[in-house]
Design a protein around this motif. Structure first.
Motif, PDB file in Angstrom:
ATOM      1  N   VAL A 221       0.834  -1.199   0.000  1.00 46.53           N
ATOM      2  CA  VAL A 221       0.000   0.000   0.000  1.00 46.53           C
ATOM      3  C   VAL A 221       0.868   1.248   0.000  1.00 46.53           C
ATOM      4  O   VAL A 221       0.670   2.181  -0.796  1.00 46.53           O
ATOM      5  CB  VAL A 221      -0.962  -0.012   1.202  1.00 46.53           C
ATOM      6  CG1 VAL A 221      -1.553   1.377   1.430  1.00 46.53           C
ATOM      7  CG2 VAL A 221      -2.084  -1.017   0.987  1.00 46.53           C
ATOM      8  N   ARG A 222       1.858   1.284   0.877  1.00 50.49           N
ATOM      9  CA  ARG A 222       2.680   2.492   0.969  1.00 50.49           C
ATOM     10  C   ARG A 222       3.533   2.676  -0.289  1.00 50.49           C
ATOM     11  O   ARG A 222       3.744   3.796  -0.750  1.00 50.49           O
ATOM     12  CB  ARG A 222       3.566   2.451   2.214  1.00 50.49           C
ATOM     13  CG  ARG A 222       4.157   3.829   2.550  1.00 50.49           C
ATOM     14  CD  ARG A 222       4.872   3.843   3.854  1.00 50.49           C
ATOM     15  NE  ARG A 222       6.111   3.055   3.811  1.00 50.49           N
ATOM     16  CZ  ARG A 222       7.028   3.070   4.772  1.00 50.49           C
ATOM     17  NH1 ARG A 222       6.819   3.814   5.859  1.00 50.49           N
ATOM     18  NH2 ARG A 222       8.113   2.340   4.686  1.00 50.49           N
ATOM     19  N   GLY A 243     -16.025  -5.688  -0.983  1.00 52.05           N
ATOM     20  CA  GLY A 243     -14.778  -5.800  -0.231  1.00 52.05           C
ATOM     21  C   GLY A 243     -13.719  -4.809  -0.644  1.00 52.05           C
ATOM     22  O   GLY A 243     -12.530  -5.037  -0.389  1.00 52.05           O
ATOM     23  N   ASN A 244     -14.106  -3.699  -1.282  1.00 54.44           N
ATOM     24  CA  ASN A 244     -13.141  -2.712  -1.756  1.00 54.44           C
ATOM     25  C   ASN A 244     -12.904  -1.618  -0.733  1.00 54.44           C
ATOM     26  O   ASN A 244     -13.863  -1.080  -0.160  1.00 54.44           O
ATOM     27  CB  ASN A 244     -13.626  -2.062  -3.055  1.00 54.44           C
ATOM     28  CG  ASN A 244     -13.663  -3.017  -4.217  1.00 54.44           C
ATOM     29  OD1 ASN A 244     -13.304  -4.190  -4.092  1.00 54.44           O
ATOM     30  ND2 ASN A 244     -14.098  -2.529  -5.363  1.00 54.44           N
ATOM     31  N   ILE A 245     -11.644  -1.262  -0.536  1.00 55.22           N
ATOM     32  CA  ILE A 245     -11.283  -0.118   0.300  1.00 55.22           C
ATOM     33  C   ILE A 245     -10.348   0.775  -0.498  1.00 55.22           C
ATOM     34  O   ILE A 245      -9.235   0.369  -0.843  1.00 55.22           O
ATOM     35  CB  ILE A 245     -10.586  -0.547   1.601  1.00 55.22           C
ATOM     36  CG1 ILE A 245     -11.504  -1.417   2.446  1.00 55.22           C
ATOM     37  CG2 ILE A 245     -10.130   0.670   2.392  1.00 55.22           C
ATOM     38  CD1 ILE A 245     -10.821  -1.977   3.674  1.00 55.22           C
ATOM     39  N   ARG A 246     -10.782   1.978  -0.807  1.00 52.14           N
ATOM     40  CA  ARG A 246      -9.909   2.950  -1.476  1.00 52.14           C
ATOM     41  C   ARG A 246      -9.235   3.814  -0.432  1.00 52.14           C
ATOM     42  O   ARG A 246      -9.852   4.243   0.550  1.00 52.14           O
ATOM     43  CB  ARG A 246     -10.705   3.813  -2.449  1.00 52.14           C
ATOM     44  CG  ARG A 246     -11.010   3.117  -3.742  1.00 52.14           C
ATOM     45  CD  ARG A 246     -11.813   3.997  -4.682  1.00 52.14           C
ATOM     46  NE  ARG A 246     -11.104   5.200  -5.079  1.00 52.14           N
ATOM     47  CZ  ARG A 246     -11.647   6.156  -5.839  1.00 52.14           C
ATOM     48  NH1 ARG A 246     -12.900   6.019  -6.268  1.00 52.14           N
ATOM     49  NH2 ARG A 246     -10.969   7.218  -6.185  1.00 52.14           N
ATOM     50  N   LEU A 247      -7.962   4.093  -0.652  1.00 54.59           N
ATOM     51  CA  LEU A 247      -7.163   4.800   0.335  1.00 54.59           C
ATOM     52  C   LEU A 247      -6.638   6.110  -0.234  1.00 54.59           C
ATOM     53  O   LEU A 247      -6.378   6.222  -1.439  1.00 54.59           O
ATOM     54  CB  LEU A 247      -5.988   3.929   0.789  1.00 54.59           C
ATOM     55  CG  LEU A 247      -6.373   2.561   1.363  1.00 54.59           C
ATOM     56  CD1 LEU A 247      -5.130   1.720   1.622  1.00 54.59           C
ATOM     57  CD2 LEU A 247      -7.165   2.734   2.653  1.00 54.59           C
ATOM     58  N   ASP A 248      -6.455   7.092   0.636  1.00 50.13           N
ATOM     59  CA  ASP A 248      -5.899   8.394   0.267  1.00 50.13           C
ATOM     60  C   ASP A 248      -4.384   8.270   0.221  1.00 50.13           C
ATOM     61  O   ASP A 248      -3.723   8.160   1.260  1.00 50.13           O
ATOM     62  CB  ASP A 248      -6.334   9.453   1.285  1.00 50.13           C
ATOM     63  CG  ASP A 248      -5.917  10.865   0.876  1.00 50.13           C
ATOM     64  OD1 ASP A 248      -4.864  11.010   0.217  1.00 50.13           O
ATOM     65  OD2 ASP A 248      -6.628  11.816   1.222  1.00 50.13           O
ATOM     66  N   ALA A 253       1.344   7.769   2.107  1.00 52.04           N
ATOM     67  CA  ALA A 253       2.720   7.750   1.602  1.00 52.04           C
ATOM     68  C   ALA A 253       3.759   8.019   2.682  1.00 52.04           C
ATOM     69  O   ALA A 253       4.821   7.390   2.706  1.00 52.04           O
ATOM     70  CB  ALA A 253       2.860   8.756   0.464  1.00 52.04           C
ATOM     71  N   ALA A 254       3.475   8.939   3.594  1.00 53.11           N
ATOM     72  CA  ALA A 254       4.470   9.323   4.597  1.00 53.11           C
ATOM     73  C   ALA A 254       4.257   8.641   5.944  1.00 53.11           C
ATOM     74  O   ALA A 254       5.027   8.858   6.882  1.00 53.11           O
ATOM     75  CB  ALA A 254       4.445  10.839   4.784  1.00 53.11           C
ATOM     76  N   ALA A 255       3.233   7.801   6.071  1.00 49.59           N
ATOM     77  CA  ALA A 255       2.920   7.178   7.362  1.00 49.59           C
ATOM     78  C   ALA A 255       3.879   6.025   7.659  1.00 49.59           C
ATOM     79  O   ALA A 255       4.305   5.307   6.751  1.00 49.59           O
ATOM     80  CB  ALA A 255       1.484   6.683   7.365  1.00 49.59           C
ATOM     81  N   LEU A 259       1.745   2.031  11.455  1.00 47.45           N
ATOM     82  CA  LEU A 259       0.487   2.768  11.463  1.00 47.45           C
ATOM     83  C   LEU A 259      -0.386   2.356  10.278  1.00 47.45           C
ATOM     84  O   LEU A 259      -1.599   2.166  10.414  1.00 47.45           O
ATOM     85  CB  LEU A 259       0.765   4.268  11.419  1.00 47.45           C
ATOM     86  CG  LEU A 259      -0.470   5.187  11.458  1.00 47.45           C
ATOM     87  CD1 LEU A 259      -1.260   4.962  12.742  1.00 47.45           C
ATOM     88  CD2 LEU A 259      -0.047   6.651  11.335  1.00 47.45           C
ATOM     89  N   VAL A 260       0.217   2.198   9.098  1.00 46.12           N
ATOM     90  CA  VAL A 260      -0.519   1.753   7.918  1.00 46.12           C
ATOM     91  C   VAL A 260      -1.135   0.383   8.164  1.00 46.12           C
ATOM     92  O   VAL A 260      -2.284   0.117   7.818  1.00 46.12           O
ATOM     93  CB  VAL A 260       0.392   1.720   6.678  1.00 46.12           C
ATOM     94  CG1 VAL A 260      -0.359   1.147   5.473  1.00 46.12           C
ATOM     95  CG2 VAL A 260       0.912   3.114   6.352  1.00 46.12           C
ATOM     96  N   GLN A 261      -0.357  -0.496   8.796  1.00 43.18           N
ATOM     97  CA  GLN A 261      -0.832  -1.845   9.087  1.00 43.18           C
ATOM     98  C   GLN A 261      -2.036  -1.828  10.004  1.00 43.18           C
ATOM     99  O   GLN A 261      -3.038  -2.506   9.743  1.00 43.18           O
ATOM    100  CB  GLN A 261       0.311  -2.645   9.706  1.00 43.18           C
ATOM    101  CG  GLN A 261       0.031  -4.118   9.828  1.00 43.18           C
ATOM    102  CD  GLN A 261       1.236  -4.859  10.377  1.00 43.18           C
ATOM    103  OE1 GLN A 261       1.115  -5.735  11.233  1.00 43.18           O
ATOM    104  NE2 GLN A 261       2.405  -4.504   9.899  1.00 43.18           N
ATOM    105  N   ARG A 262      -1.981  -1.056  11.074  1.00 42.55           N
ATOM    106  CA  ARG A 262      -3.123  -0.984  12.003  1.00 42.55           C
ATOM    107  C   ARG A 262      -4.343  -0.371  11.331  1.00 42.55           C
ATOM    108  O   ARG A 262      -5.475  -0.832  11.517  1.00 42.55           O
ATOM    109  CB  ARG A 262      -2.741  -0.164  13.247  1.00 42.55           C
ATOM    110  CG  ARG A 262      -1.754  -0.858  14.173  1.00 42.55           C
ATOM    111  CD  ARG A 262      -1.732  -0.200  15.541  1.00 42.55           C
ATOM    112  NE  ARG A 262      -1.311   1.201  15.472  1.00 42.55           N
ATOM    113  CZ  ARG A 262      -0.052   1.623  15.541  1.00 42.55           C
ATOM    114  NH1 ARG A 262       0.936   0.731  15.654  1.00 42.55           N
ATOM    115  NH2 ARG A 262       0.249   2.898  15.493  1.00 42.55           N
TER     116      ARG A 262
END
Length: 480
Positions: A221-222, A243-248, A253-255, A259-262
């Motif tokens: 994702v990152r 089952g779709n999740i769209r992400l900002d 990108a900077a996380a 944190l991204v995993q949680r």
């Protein structure tokens, strides 16, 4: 209606295509022999359609993450496929809907059996395990020859029910669908992406990655977010956008990876994910002009090539691109020919590894480097669905042809809670009536009130413009 052979005018090219399709099919079967071996459910079970009556099961509960409790009456859509003498099995029958089908659409002498269970329980499994339901179905099979079991989604429960009915009645029972193993594979977005790449080339699908654990998912994702692309995470065996999740990407990108995993785990669990991997992590295409759905029928290999029944542009809404309707495509003839040719190539591979029945492939049309459009294939629906059910009904009502004008709507209207009687009364002047109308609106399923009012309609007419106007009038009447 086009078949694959009609799109192969050059004999040398056609022969080469057939050889390549055969090579891919053989490779898939070598890797997974259960595509064919899992069809063996004893001497009384046959894949295909028999000459007799049908047991039609509209159950959708075995599709992961699908919130049946919020759309409890969508299983009634399968009633549009029933003919005289058939038996429809649903959870909680809405009798006023079946009166409408009989009196307005001419669907006479169709029996209905309700299981009365919780919407999240498998209707097909209950038909095999509950004594009263088994007795009713067994009596139906014994009362005729060539019975076909036709389910919304063909699963192991479907085939085991056919096996029990065949052994108990000592009569052949046909199953109108793929083997359990193949049904699981074709409805898996990761498996389908691999197939599309194999058949059509790596640019046939958006960039797609597998994540076999939480750290891998977060890393993928990152990485995509840092490349400036829109990111989507999908539960690969869920239906459509469920089952779709769209992400900002800007926030991701900077996380830190932890944190991204949680964050991912919270979002996934919120939509009902049970912790199964792999997950699909991919690029959400930009510059999408439309989302075509290619509707197909795949017969047994001995009965000829796959058949195209139409190309529809899906109406979607929200970040997850939820399906809310469809209409006949307005894409150019050239793009339709390309979609047809590519879809039929994939369908031919599926046919050669044992697929039978209704199928559709969803794509998005994206802008290519030269300013044109190209399809990215994103999903196979190895089952009946929101387009294929009303489309098949429309073909039957229109003397075997796809109506020139066809609009489908499956949407929330907002404020009005409607019973089936209310819906009928409101739409009465617009309704299609078999034998009396050339065009009109068809009620595809009873309305549901929870969590908010929702309707499922089809408008059919002699032109797309006329069908669109009929649907607009219907929606206006329902809103006011």
């Amino acid at each position: 209606m086009p078949t694959v052979t009609e799109n192969m005018n050059d004999p040398e090219s056609a022969a080469s295509d057939r050889m390549e399709i055969e090579r891919i099919a053989v490779s898939l079967i070598d890797d997974e022999p259960a595509f064919l071996s899992s069809l063996d459910f004893g001497p009384f079970v046959v894949q295909g359609e028999g000459d007799g009556r049908k047991i039609i099961i509209g159950d959708q509960s075995e599709i992961p993450l699908l919130t049946i409790a919020e759309r409890p009456y969508l299983d009634h859509r399968m009633a549009l496929l029933a003919r005289s003498g058939d038996l429809l099995v649903v959870s909680r029958p809405v009798q006023s809907f079946f009166r409408y089908l009989s009196e307005t659409l001419g669907s006479k002498n169709v029996s209905v059996m309700g299981t009365g269970h919780h919407p999240l329980e498998s209707v097909t499994r209950l038909c095999r395990t509950k004594a009263d339901l088994r007795r009713s179905l067994l009596g139906f099979v014994k009362g005729g020859e060539g019975t076909t079991l036709q389910s919304y989604l063909t699963t192991g429960n479907t085939w085991r029910l056919a096996q029990w009915l065949g052994e108990a009645s000592r009569k052949k029972v046909h199953v109108a669908g793929p083997s359990p193993r193949l049904a699981r594979r074709v409805n898996d977005k990761l498996w389908f992406a691999d197939l599309a790449r194999c058949v059509l080339g790596r640019d046939a699908v958006p960039p797609t990655l597998r994540a076999f654990g939480p750290a891998a998912a977060a890393g993928h994702v990152r990485r995509i977010a840092r490349q400036g692309e829109q990111v989507v995470v999908k539960v690969p065996d869920s239906a459509g956008s469920t089952g779709n999740i769209r992400l900002d990407s800007g926030e991701i990108a900077a996380a830190p990876l932890a944190l991204v995993q949680r964050f991912l785990r919270r979002r996934l669990h919120a939509i009902g994910w049970t912790g199964r991997y792999p997950l699909l992590v991919g690029v959400w295409d930009k510059d999408v002009t439309c989302s075509p759905s290619v509707q197909l029928w795949i017969p047994s290999l001995d009965d000829g090539p796959p058949r195209l029944d139409g190309i529809f542009e899906q109406r979607v809404q929200g970040l997850g691109a939820a399906f809310v309707g469809a209409e006949r495509t307005t894409l150019s003839e050239g793009l339709q020919s390309r979609l047809t040719a590519e879809a039929l190539r994939i369908a031919c591979v599926l046919q050669r590894i044992g697929y039978f029945g209704r199928c559709s492939f969803d794509a998005v049309m994206v802008k290519s480097g030269d300013g044109g459009l190209q399809p990215h294939w994103i999903e196979c629906n190895g089952r009946w669905g929101g387009v294929s059910i009303p489309l098949t009904a429309a073909i039957r009502l229109n003397q075997g042809e796809v109506p020139k004008g066809l609009v489908l709507l499956q949407a929330t209207l907002g404020t009005r809670n409607l019973s089936m009687t209310d819906l009928y009364d409101c739409l009465d002047p617009l309704l299609y009536r078999k034998g009396l109308s050339r065009d009109g609106v068809v009620i595809v399923a009873p309305p549901s009130a929870e969590p908010e009012p929702q309707i499922t309609l089809m408008a059919m007419a002699d032109s797309q413009g006329r069908a669109g106007r009929l649907m607009e009038i219907a929606v206006t009447r329902l809103r006011f």
